[in-house]
Motif scaffolding. Structure first.
Motif, PDB file in Angstrom:
ATOM      1  N   PRO A   7       0.702  -1.313   0.017  1.00 28.90           N
ATOM      2  CA  PRO A   7      -0.138   0.045  -0.043  1.00 28.90           C
ATOM      3  C   PRO A   7       0.861   1.274  -0.140  1.00 28.90           C
ATOM      4  O   PRO A   7       1.802   1.319   0.393  1.00 28.90           O
ATOM      5  CB  PRO A   7      -0.708  -0.222   1.157  1.00 28.90           C
ATOM      6  CG  PRO A   7      -0.791  -1.400   1.501  1.00 28.90           C
ATOM      7  CD  PRO A   7       0.560  -2.228   1.169  1.00 28.90           C
ATOM      8  N   ALA A   8       0.354   2.355  -0.793  1.00 36.93           N
ATOM      9  CA  ALA A   8       1.170   3.494  -0.695  1.00 36.93           C
ATOM     10  C   ALA A   8       1.060   4.014   0.712  1.00 36.93           C
ATOM     11  O   ALA A   8       0.361   3.981   1.558  1.00 36.93           O
ATOM     12  CB  ALA A   8       0.310   4.556  -1.603  1.00 36.93           C
ATOM     13  N   ARG A  33      -6.332   1.365  -2.939  1.00 38.63           N
ATOM     14  CA  ARG A  33      -4.790   1.937  -2.520  1.00 38.63           C
ATOM     15  C   ARG A  33      -3.826   1.473  -3.663  1.00 38.63           C
ATOM     16  O   ARG A  33      -4.130   0.791  -4.369  1.00 38.63           O
ATOM     17  CB  ARG A  33      -4.514   0.645  -1.285  1.00 38.63           C
ATOM     18  CG  ARG A  33      -5.139   0.885  -0.082  1.00 38.63           C
ATOM     19  CD  ARG A  33      -4.542  -0.122   0.955  1.00 38.63           C
ATOM     20  NE  ARG A  33      -4.896   0.194   2.304  1.00 38.63           N
ATOM     21  CZ  ARG A  33      -4.676  -0.572   3.322  1.00 38.63           C
ATOM     22  NH1 ARG A  33      -3.662  -1.629   2.931  1.00 38.63           N
ATOM     23  NH2 ARG A  33      -5.210  -0.362   4.378  1.00 38.63           N
ATOM     24  N   LEU A  34      -2.941   2.642  -3.530  1.00 37.67           N
ATOM     25  CA  LEU A  34      -1.929   2.442  -4.638  1.00 37.67           C
ATOM     26  C   LEU A  34      -1.049   1.537  -4.508  1.00 37.67           C
ATOM     27  O   LEU A  34      -0.585   1.298  -3.326  1.00 37.67           O
ATOM     28  CB  LEU A  34      -1.325   4.146  -4.727  1.00 37.67           C
ATOM     29  CG  LEU A  34      -2.103   5.224  -5.078  1.00 37.67           C
ATOM     30  CD1 LEU A  34      -1.328   6.405  -4.755  1.00 37.67           C
ATOM     31  CD2 LEU A  34      -2.521   5.260  -6.244  1.00 37.67           C
ATOM     32  N   GLY A 432       6.339   3.892 -10.957  1.00 40.99           N
ATOM     33  CA  GLY A 432       6.118   2.417 -10.540  1.00 40.99           C
ATOM     34  C   GLY A 432       4.968   2.585  -9.788  1.00 40.99           C
ATOM     35  O   GLY A 432       4.659   1.160  -9.081  1.00 40.99           O
ATOM     36  N   LEU A 433       4.309   3.568  -9.464  1.00 40.12           N
ATOM     37  CA  LEU A 433       2.942   3.529  -8.625  1.00 40.12           C
ATOM     38  C   LEU A 433       1.731   2.970  -9.750  1.00 40.12           C
ATOM     39  O   LEU A 433       1.778   3.195 -11.024  1.00 40.12           O
ATOM     40  CB  LEU A 433       2.378   4.899  -8.286  1.00 40.12           C
ATOM     41  CG  LEU A 433       3.200   5.458  -7.114  1.00 40.12           C
ATOM     42  CD1 LEU A 433       2.652   6.601  -6.789  1.00 40.12           C
ATOM     43  CD2 LEU A 433       3.057   4.624  -5.944  1.00 40.12           C
ATOM     44  N   ALA A 434       0.844   2.435  -9.309  1.00 41.12           N
ATOM     45  CA  ALA A 434      -0.234   1.955  -9.918  1.00 41.12           C
ATOM     46  C   ALA A 434      -1.496   1.869  -9.211  1.00 41.12           C
ATOM     47  O   ALA A 434      -1.554   1.745  -7.988  1.00 41.12           O
ATOM     48  CB  ALA A 434      -0.164   0.369 -10.513  1.00 41.12           C
ATOM     49  N   LEU A 435      -2.462   2.658  -9.815  1.00 41.58           N
ATOM     50  CA  LEU A 435      -3.926   2.566  -9.088  1.00 41.58           C
ATOM     51  C   LEU A 435      -4.595   1.589  -9.872  1.00 41.58           C
ATOM     52  O   LEU A 435      -4.983   1.498 -11.034  1.00 41.58           O
ATOM     53  CB  LEU A 435      -4.573   3.754  -9.529  1.00 41.58           C
ATOM     54  CG  LEU A 435      -5.981   3.800  -8.990  1.00 41.58           C
ATOM     55  CD1 LEU A 435      -5.998   3.926  -7.583  1.00 41.58           C
ATOM     56  CD2 LEU A 435      -6.634   5.370  -9.399  1.00 41.58           C
ATOM     57  N   ALA A 442      -5.942  -0.755 -15.013  1.00 45.20           N
ATOM     58  CA  ALA A 442      -5.176   0.092 -13.976  1.00 45.20           C
ATOM     59  C   ALA A 442      -4.542   1.237 -14.727  1.00 45.20           C
ATOM     60  O   ALA A 442      -4.411   1.413 -16.106  1.00 45.20           O
ATOM     61  CB  ALA A 442      -4.107  -0.825 -13.607  1.00 45.20           C
ATOM     62  N   PHE A 443      -4.188   2.208 -13.873  1.00 45.70           N
ATOM     63  CA  PHE A 443      -3.453   3.502 -14.223  1.00 45.70           C
ATOM     64  C   PHE A 443      -1.753   3.196 -13.642  1.00 45.70           C
ATOM     65  O   PHE A 443      -1.992   3.000 -12.643  1.00 45.70           O
ATOM     66  CB  PHE A 443      -3.919   4.632 -13.796  1.00 45.70           C
ATOM     67  CG  PHE A 443      -5.327   5.087 -14.475  1.00 45.70           C
ATOM     68  CD1 PHE A 443      -5.263   5.788 -15.719  1.00 45.70           C
ATOM     69  CD2 PHE A 443      -6.503   4.745 -13.816  1.00 45.70           C
ATOM     70  CE1 PHE A 443      -6.524   6.152 -16.044  1.00 45.70           C
ATOM     71  CE2 PHE A 443      -7.596   5.051 -14.321  1.00 45.70           C
ATOM     72  CZ  PHE A 443      -7.643   5.946 -15.698  1.00 45.70           C
TER      73      PHE A 443
END
Length: 531
Positions: A7-8, A33-34, A432-435, A442-443
């Motif tokens: 989780p971010a 959560r990211l 490297g973040l993903a939603l 996903a984004f």
């Protein structure tokens, strides 16, 4: 590929700004959560694994070494002189620019790539400056570009087919006038321009293609209007037949101090000398026959295909387009296939769809090429990346083209620019973040703040990629991890990462080359021919 997900942390803002209009409020949904993904690693000499290509090359060199690079150069006498001075310069260290925070000292070609570098070309071909000047000043843009390209392409083709010694690649030294006047929408004034022997407007040329003139000179001039009026693309396309590999360099790039403005500054904005050396020589090493690095953690037995579509220059067929495919392996090796030309363009702008038969053919050809490189063993997984959503006929064809035991997954990758994520503080969001929207959407922030670099190598707020699994059973987390890895194999430069996976990064450029001339070879060729 392994991916670290968690989780971010709390220091990330949960402000997500969507530029969409909602007709009525939605019911409350559970907070998403990211996810963060570990930075993909690269493999260098002695099996060493690092994240940064510059670090890896400086410390360990590439995984495989070339035994020297023999090259040729073509240009005007001034251009060749400038190139030879630059070739001697990159054999030595090029210091970093203290005014540029991202600049890193270039240690010298042999120190970086552990390969001998000759500062003198094996072959030199001079282009007559007067003849070049007469061609580059023609008022008809199609004849201007065609005739200028011929001055460079014909000598290279003749040498490749008739002469010795052979070279791994050709440096094409491009004068600034060629760069400015031999591109789409370039204009030359009447005062400077030279009228061609046969003056034709584009509409008149198209009319002659339908109903030829009695005089061959007019018909020959009209045929030049079927060629894209872009020097780079047309030259690359014409040299595919003889399989000559080229590296185009502008004179202002290799000799910037000879082109100053009235203030004594460089005539054009460009990267500092050390960064230019890093980027150009990385591309040269790859084009000479070896990869400067490979991906470390990506799975064996995987084949990635990026689909390319580009409308042809055929003025009589509005929906005619050429389809191409870029196949990439886990090693970073790439092969480009020219697909069929057909009525692939849809009524929706920028959208293309293949027939079931042609979709099957593309996958079958890619699988066959994979088997030729892997002792006749087919890949276990095939991933197809595209910008448009695949329809039922395409999906059926893709699956039919793969042998039994090979899974096929279709991925749509877009950059819609309708979602922004802001981090508290002054730093951009992490790369490297993903939603994760759901199990298939996903984004993904393929660009953003990089802890290793201690900066975000960009100017605007990072825009995520929109990733959608259109068909197939691969987990979304695996798809994201693969896409992030494929942003690190752009061998045309030496950067930490690119914003797009290599399967789509050069799609437009390859499409332009495949349609730059009427008869582009259909032979599968290594990706380095198109860079």
């Amino acid at each position: 590929m392994t991916a670290l997900m968690k989780p971010a942390t709390s220091n990330w803002s949960r402000i997500l700004r969507r530029r969409t209009t909602m007709t009525k409020p939605r019911k409350s949904q559970p907070a998403r959560r990211l996810l963060t993904f570990a930075e993909p690693r690269l493999r260098f000499g002695f099996e060493q694994l690092l994240e940064d290509p510059k670090d890896g090359l400086m410390m360990f060199g590439p995984p495989k070494k070339l035994h020297g690079i023999h090259y040729g150069v073509i240009g005007t006498p001034d251009g060749i002189r400038q190139f030879e001075a630059w070739a001697a310069k990159i054999k030595q260290a090029v210091p970093a620019d203290p005014k540029v925070g991202s600049s890193i000292t270039y240690p010298g070609f042999e120190a970086v790539f552990r390969t001998a570098w000759d500062d003198a070309p094996r072959v030199k071909i001079e282009v007559d400056p007067d003849e070049l000047n007469s061609k580059v000043k023609l008022t008809d843009p199609h004849q201007r570009v065609y005739d200028t390209v011929e001055l460079f392409s014909k000598p290279i083709i003749r040498w490749v087919e008739e002469e010795d010694p052979k070279v791994a690649l050709w440096f094409v030294v491009v004068p600034e006038e060629v760069w400015k006047l031999c591109r789409p929408r370039s204009i030359i004034s009447k005062a400077e321009g030279v009228a061609p022997e046969v003056a034709l407007s584009h509409s008149k040329a198209i009319a002659l293609l339908e109903e030829p003139d009695l005089f061959d000179e007019a018909n020959v001039a009209a045929e030049k209007h079927l060629f894209e009026n872009h020097f780079h693309n047309q030259l690359k396309a014409k040299l595919l037949g003889c399989e000559a590999i080229t590296q185009l360099v502008r004179q202002t790039t290799i000799a910037p101090h000879e082109y100053l403005n009235s203030k004594g500054e460089r005539s054009r904005k460009m990267q500092d000398d050390a960064t230019v050396a890093w980027n150009l020589t990385t591309g040269v090493y790859y084009k000479a026959g070896e990869k400067p690095w490979t991906l470390a953690d990506i799975r064996d037995g995987v084949c990635y295909i990026g689909l390319v579509f580009k409308r042809t220059n055929n003025p009589l067929e509005a929906k005619e387009a050429c389809c191409g495919a870029q196949m990439f392996l886990h090693t970073g090796e790439g092969i480009v296939f020219k697909g069929a030309v057909g009525q692939w363009a849809s009524d929706k702008f920028g959208e293309y769809h293949l027939s079931e038969e042609k979709a099957e053919d593309i996958v079958r050809r890619c699988v066959e090429a994979y088997k030729n490189l892997h002792n006749r063993q087919p890949p276990r997984e095939v991933f197809i990346h595209g910008r448009t959503r695949f329809n039922r006929d395409e999906i059926k064809g893709f699956r039919k083209g793969a042998p039994d035991g090979t899974s096929v997954t279709g991925i749509q990758v877009l950059r819609p620019n309708d979602l922004k994520l802001f981090r508290e503080g002054r730093k951009a969001v992490l790369r490297g973040l993903a939603l994760k929207v759901d199990q298939r959407n996903a984004f993904v922030w393929s660009a953003g703040y990089v802890p290793h670099l201690r900066t975000y190598p960009g100017r605007e707020v990072p825009t995520p990629l929109k990733v959608k699994i259109v068909f197939g059973d691969t987990k979304l987390e695996q798809v994201i991890a693969d896409i992030l890895a494929l942003t690190k194999v752009n061998f045309n430069t030496c950067i930490f990462n690119d914003g797009l996976p290599v399967t789509l990064r050069f799609a437009d450029d390859i499409g332009e080359i495949l349609t730059a001339i009427p008869d582009v070879t259909s032979k599968p060729l290594p990706f380095r021919h198109y860079l």
